[in-house]
Each structure stands twice: as structure tokens, then as C-alpha cells.
Design an enzyme around this catalytic site. Structure first.
Site, PDB file in Angstrom:
ATOM      1  N   CYS A  88      -0.603 -29.921  31.084  1.00 20.50           N
ATOM      2  CA  CYS A  88      -0.606 -31.056  31.995  1.00 20.50           C
ATOM      3  C   CYS A  88       0.299 -32.172  31.462  1.00 20.50           C
ATOM      4  O   CYS A  88       1.513 -32.011  31.487  1.00 20.50           O
ATOM      5  CB  CYS A  88      -2.036 -31.515  32.253  1.00 20.50           C
ATOM      6  SG  CYS A  88      -2.196 -32.266  33.882  1.00 20.50           S
ATOM      7  N   GLU A 128      -7.268 -24.025  29.925  1.00 17.62           N
ATOM      8  CA  GLU A 128      -8.426 -24.041  29.019  1.00 17.62           C
ATOM      9  C   GLU A 128      -9.759 -23.977  29.771  1.00 17.62           C
ATOM     10  O   GLU A 128     -10.744 -23.459  29.258  1.00 17.62           O
ATOM     11  CB  GLU A 128      -8.382 -25.278  28.110  1.00 17.62           C
ATOM     12  CG  GLU A 128      -8.652 -26.633  28.772  1.00 17.62           C
ATOM     13  CD  GLU A 128      -7.420 -27.278  29.408  1.00 17.62           C
ATOM     14  OE1 GLU A 128      -6.466 -26.539  29.739  1.00 17.62           O
ATOM     15  OE2 GLU A 128      -7.420 -28.515  29.593  1.00 17.62           O
ATOM     16  N   HIS A 176      -4.662 -26.580  34.021  1.00 21.36           N
ATOM     17  CA  HIS A 176      -5.475 -26.535  32.796  1.00 21.36           C
ATOM     18  C   HIS A 176      -6.018 -25.124  32.550  1.00 21.36           C
ATOM     19  O   HIS A 176      -7.108 -24.810  33.014  1.00 21.36           O
ATOM     20  CB  HIS A 176      -6.646 -27.503  32.926  1.00 21.36           C
ATOM     21  CG  HIS A 176      -6.242 -28.934  32.924  1.00 21.36           C
ATOM     22  ND1 HIS A 176      -6.259 -29.710  31.797  1.00 21.36           N
ATOM     23  CD2 HIS A 176      -5.779 -29.723  33.922  1.00 21.36           C
ATOM     24  CE1 HIS A 176      -5.834 -30.933  32.089  1.00 21.36           C
ATOM     25  NE2 HIS A 176      -5.544 -30.963  33.380  1.00 21.36           N
ATOM     26  N   THR A 178     -42.964 -31.747  11.163  1.00 18.02           N
ATOM     27  CA  THR A 178     -43.198 -31.429  12.579  1.00 18.02           C
ATOM     28  C   THR A 178     -43.597 -32.654  13.401  1.00 18.02           C
ATOM     29  O   THR A 178     -43.699 -32.576  14.617  1.00 18.02           O
ATOM     30  CB  THR A 178     -44.338 -30.394  12.735  1.00 18.02           C
ATOM     31  OG1 THR A 178     -45.549 -30.983  12.248  1.00 18.02           O
ATOM     32  CG2 THR A 178     -44.043 -29.126  11.970  1.00 18.02           C
ATOM     33  N   SER A 201     -30.546 -36.924  20.451  1.00 12.70           N
ATOM     34  CA  SER A 201     -29.565 -36.243  21.303  1.00 12.70           C
ATOM     35  C   SER A 201     -28.735 -35.295  20.436  1.00 12.70           C
ATOM     36  O   SER A 201     -28.949 -35.233  19.219  1.00 12.70           O
ATOM     37  CB  SER A 201     -28.682 -37.278  21.993  1.00 12.70           C
ATOM     38  OG  SER A 201     -28.061 -38.089  21.030  1.00 12.70           O
TER      39      SER A 201
HETATM   40  N1  GLN Z   1      -1.514 -38.318  33.528  1.00 14.98           N
HETATM   41  C1  GLN Z   1      -0.875 -37.148  34.071  1.00 14.98           C
HETATM   42  C2  GLN Z   1      -1.041 -37.070  35.577  1.00 14.98           C
HETATM   43  O1  GLN Z   1      -1.929 -37.682  36.122  1.00 14.98           O
HETATM   44  C3  GLN Z   1      -1.394 -35.895  33.397  1.00 14.98           C
HETATM   45  C4  GLN Z   1      -2.850 -35.649  33.638  1.00 14.98           C
HETATM   46  C5  GLN Z   1      -3.454 -34.649  32.691  1.00 14.98           C
HETATM   47  O2  GLN Z   1      -2.905 -34.387  31.630  1.00 14.98           O
HETATM   48  N2  GLN Z   1      -4.611 -34.107  33.037  1.00 14.98           N
HETATM   49  O3  GLN Z   1      -0.321 -36.358  36.222  1.00 14.98           O
END
Ligand code: GLN
Length: 534
Positions: A384, A512, A510, A191, A15
Site C-alpha cells: 500500500c 497480509e 493488503h 488463585t 487485559s
Molecule cells: N495513505 C495511503 C492511501 O490512503 C496508503 C494507505 C495504506 O497504506 N493503507 O492511499
């Protein structure tokens, strides 16, 4: 409309060879040659989705715009292709069985014995085709998780075998990714593992059309020829994939190896002009020729497995390149941070990113981090749970609300500045029940966030149960932490910032997840800019 063409990517020998990167790279090249492509991941585990999996074990859980909790490989697909994926792009064994069992209970198979073949394999095939329903794409590339020979991937391999037969060789091909290891004691590339792995695939009824060989050094023609002969593939269908310093180089390597041309030829599709990949090359040029160098601290509790923060790490790479800046990311375990050592731990860092997370472990370290950054004018991005910690810290130390907390951690706190969302209160199930996916947010003009996005209306992805408690909004506002991003429908606070600081932003969503090579996320770009200026 022409028929949809299918490409399957399987893996052998071991993997972690990078099936996800290979799939994303090939799809990128096909897209650049003018084809519409989507990538799908089939995961052989029994969880319905990876939302309930520990990030230690499986890496980050990636969230799509339509709110699916998916495998982190979907993040690669989006970062490479710059097009959103959806629920249909990730299928797990759990989900497949769930549908079949639901149908069985409804009586859809009345009188029949429900079996792996044909019922499970039919459901897998249905889901493979579903992703391009309405012929939305020219090509669907499906990555099969795991390694051939695994018991749990058998139904997937069997489904591919059946599809290959049903659709015909011109419409469906299999690419098998394996490893050619170098034995230092004898100084030879070997191989045999590849030959064995192809044999396993043959036993399961599939002759691969193309072999991609992962290796740490270039393979000579003789060796490729040998693999071709013993594995029964065309000579030019043996492609080498040499280790590279960044995964973003893989598309260019695959272009050099003409993998895209071989694929198109096998699928009977015209090979349009060689793609210039200008923006991609420009991204790589900037990445490899940085003018600045900074160190960022990534504070989280899953730091032992870097894959747990995959999208954040990649977003930092994207925004680093756009700022012509090399970023050294130092992963700092939040459990190790105390109010005593935080100054020492952060002393060489240009900025701090406090990561998302769940539960109480390591929470204090995150709160100390936010405080240190606020008080010392250090660029701060809280994502978050990271934003929630910044809010808790501000409540405790600026608003003097002693013991202020999130009710996720302390449900009896006198100052529940972060509290469970109304819609979450009656939910007991854990899987797929958070506030998930894209929600609108309106940004205040004149804020740092506005400066980053350059617009007032955005959509960002979420994955949380708790939120900023509106009850305290005025206290925060009056004391200099401002809600500058608000959801227009629910009024939930999405962005908090301290204008009186170099750069201090916390986001409930988020960012990201939506950073890509071609569109680095604006908040990350501005965060890095602020760090460079520090
Ligand atoms: N634990 C927090 C919530 O549920 C933040 C969640 C997170 O950081 N994705 O609101």
C-alpha cells in the site's frame, strides 16, 4: 435444523491474556471436530469501528473481504479458521448506539424512554444472533472485549446474562479467562485474583461454566480443584493455558486439556472423533525445525507497538514455515532512515518490507528504503503506502521527475504520481470512507506476481484513498517498472514490479490480511524464497 449454540469468552484480572487466541484456538478445535463455527468480537469502545483509531493505541486495523474495518482479533480468527469473517463479526459500542439512536430518530420507539436496558442490550443480543442468521453456523463463539468489572463492558455482560437465561444452559455457555500469577518471593501460584474476578462476574449475574487459567507454569490438580471449589465450576472445567512460544501451539494445548470436549459436552453436542489436525501440526513442525535463517527489515512508523503490524508479522510466520525458514523481523523506524545510513541499517538484512501507513511522517525513510533495495538488488515488498513510496522513488530517480510525490503528502507537487482516487474526491467524512475490502485484480502472465499466485485472476483487500496516477503509466512502463496487476473494472493499478531485479514488488492492496496457517499468502511465500536466495 438444530438451534445455534453460543459460547461467550470473557476475561478477568488483566487485559492481554489472549482471549482472541483462546477463542480462535477453541473454534479451530470445534471446526476440526466437524462443526461449523464463527467467531465474533464485541468491543466496548465508542468508536463505530477501529478504522479511526491510532494503531499505536489499538494495534492494526484489520479489514474483512466485505470491507469492514475491524479489530485485529478478527485477523486471528481468519488465520486460525481459514474462513472469512464479515462486518457482522465485529460489533462496537459505537455501532450499537448508532443503530439505537437512528431507530429513535425514525420514531421506532415512539413514546418510550430509550434506555441501556432493554434497548441497548436488545440491540447487542440482536447483533450476537445476526452473525448466524439463517442458522449458517452450528456454533457462534463471541469474545467480549475488555476485562470484567469495566464500566463500559457492563451492557455486554448483561446481554450475555439475558441470553443465557433465554436460551438455556445447554445452548449457551460462558468461558472465563483469568491469570494465575506466580509470586517469586514466596514461590507460589496464586488463585485469589481468579476468585475475585469470578466474584465480579457473579455480581454481574453470570456464573461461568468453564475457567481457563493463564499461567507461566503447569498447575497441579490440587490447585485446579481449589479453583473449581471456590469458583463453583466442575473440576474438569478448570483448564490451564501455559505460556507457549507461539500462539499457534495454543490449539494443541487446549486439545490436551480437552477444552473442546468439555465445551461440547456442556452444549449437549456429540463429541466426534479426535481431530488429527495434520496440516496444523505439519505447519508447527516446519516452524520449529527451520533449515534456513533470514533477517527481514520491516520499515514502518508504528514500530513501537508490534501489534500495529500484526497481520504482516503473522504472514511472515506463515510464509517462513512454508519455506522452512526462521525469520528474524527487525522493526525499523522509517523516521530514522536517511540516505546516509540506509546502507548501514540494511547491511545484514536479506529483504525489506515497507509497511502501509498514512500521512507524511517517516515518508522519506520509506522512499530511501525503496531506492536502496532497487539499486542494490535486495528483495523488496511494498504494501500500500510501501508501493506508493516505491513508485515515488522510481519517478524521482529513474524518470528524473524532481519532487514527484503523492498528493497525500505534497498536494502541489509537479509530478503527482500518486493521486487521490476520483471516487474519494468529494468525501469529507473519515470513518469507513476509504476504498475498502476485496477487489478483483488481473495479473499479467509471465510476471513475478503471476509466478507467485499461479493464476491471472485474484481478489485482494484494500484500504486506501490514493492510487497510482495513470497519466504516468507509459513513463514507468518504458523505463522498467511494470503495472502487472490491474483492476478489471476501474483500471486502477494494483501491482507494480521491476522484472529486471531479483524480486521487487509493490502492491496497492493488503496481502497480509488473507494469509492463514493453512494458506500462507503466495506473495509472502515468494518474497521469503527470494530473500533466502539472497
Ligand atoms: N495513505 C495511503 C492511501 O490512503 C496508503 C494507505 C495504506 O497504506 N493503507 O492511499
Amino acid at each position: 435444523m438444530a438451534d445455534v449454540k453460543y459460547i461467550f469468552v470473557t476475561g478477568g484480572v488483566t487485559s492481554s491474556l489472549g482471549k482472541g487466541t483462546l477463542s480462535a484456538s477453541l473454534a479451530k478445535l470445534l471446526q476440526a471436530r466437524g462443526y461449523s463455527v464463527t467467531i465474533q468480537k464485541l468491543d466496548p469502545y465508542i468508536n463505530v469501528d477501529p478504522g479511526t483509531l491510532n494503531p499505536y493505541e489499538h494495534g492494526e486495523c484489520y479489514v474483512t473481504l466485505d470491507g469492514a474495518e475491524t479489530d485485529l482479533d478478527l485477523g486471528h480468527y481468519e488465520r486460525f479458521l481459514n474462513v472469512p469473517t464479515s462486518q457482522a463479526n465485529n460489533v462496537t459500542t459505537g455501532r450499537v448506539y448508532q443503530s439505537v439512536i437512528e431507530k429513535e430518530r425514525k420514531g421506532d420507539y415512539l413514546g418510550k424512554t430509550v434506555q441501556v436496558i432493554p434497548h441497548i442490550t436488545d440491540e447487542i443480543k440482536r447483533r450476537i444472533k445476526l452473525v448466524s442468521a439463517g442458522n449458517k453456523y452450528d456454533i457462534v463463539l463471541t469474545e467480549i472485549g475488555g476485562t470484567v468489572g469495566d464500566i463500559e463492558s457492563l451492557p455486554y455482560i448483561e446481554s450475555v446474562r439475558q441470553l443465557k437465561w433465554e436460551l438455556g444452559p445447554q445452548n449457551c455457555i460462558v468461558i472465563h479467562l483469568t491469570l494465575v500469577p506466580f509470586l517469586s518471593t514466596t514461590g507460589e501460584l496464586k488463585t485469589k485474583p481468579t476468585q475475585h474476578s469470578v466474584k465480579v462476574l457473579l455480581e454481574e449475574g453470570i456464573q461461568p461454566d468453564i475457567l481457563v487459567l493463564r499461567t507461566d507454569r503447569s498447575l497441579n490438580t490440587g490447585l485446579k480443584r481449589k479453583v473449581a471449589l471456590f469458583c463453583n465450576v466442575e473440576e474438569n472445567a478448570v483448564v490451564e493455558s501455559v505460556d507457549v512460544s507461539t500462539i499457534y501451539e495454543v490449539p494443541l494445548n487446549m486439545l490436551n486439556e480437552k477444552l473442546d470436549q468439555t465445551v461440547l459436552r456442556k452444549l449437549g453436542l456429540p463429541v466426534y472423533e479426535e481431530p488429527p489436525l495434520t496440516e496444523w501440526r505439519e505447519f508447527l513442525r516446519r516452524l520449529k525445525n527451520p533449515k534456513h535463517f533470514i533477517k527481514i527489515g520491516l520499515v514502518g512508523k508504528y514500530v513501537e507497538l508490534p501489534d500495529a503490524y500484526k497481520s504482516i508479522s503473522e504472514a511472515l510466520i506463515h510464509s517462513g514455515s512454508s519455506n522452512e525458514c526462521e525469520i528474524d523481523v527487525e522493526f525499523i523506524h522509517s523516521e530514522e532512515i536517511t540516505d546516509k545510513n540506509v546502507a548501514d541499517l540494511f547491511k545484514e538484512l536479506n529483504g525489506i518490507l515497507v509497511a502501509p501507513g498514512f500521512g507524511s511522517r517517516g515518508i522519506d525513510g520509506k522512499i530511501y528504503s525503496a531506492r536502496y533495495c532497487r539499486e542494490n538488488n535486495i528483495p523488496f515488498l511494498g504494501i500500500c503506502l510501501g508501493m506508493q513510496c516505491a513508485v515515488i522513488e522510481f519517478a524521482r530517480n529513474v524518470l528524473k521527475m524532481e519532487g514527484a510525490h503523492s498528493t497525500e503528502i505534497d498536494h502541489k507537487t509537479r509530478y503527482p504520481v500518486i493521486d487521490l482516487m476520483e471516487e474519494q474526491k468529494s468525501i469529507i467524512d473519515k470513518g469507513g470512507t476509504m476504498r475498502l475490502g476485496g477487489y478483483k485484480c488481473i495479473i499479467s502472465k509471465g510476471s513475478r506476481a503471476f509466478e507467485a499466485y499461479g493464476k491471472t485472476e485474484i481478489v485482494e483487500r484494500h484500504r486506501h484513498r490514493y492510487e497510482f496516477n495513470d497519466k504516468y503509466l507509459e513513463d514507468f512502463r518504458k523505463n522498467g517498472m511494470l503495472p502487472v496487476g490491474i483492476n478489471p473494472e476501474s483500471n486502477l493499478v494494483e501491482i507494480m514490479e521491476i522484472p529486471d531485479h531479483k524480486w521487487f514488488i509493490g502492491v496497492q492492496f493488503h496481502p497480509e490480511y488473507s494469509s492463514t496457517v493453512i494458506n500462507p499468502h503466495p506473495l509472502f511465500v515468494q518474497f521469503i524464497k527470494a530473500c533466502i536466495m539472497k
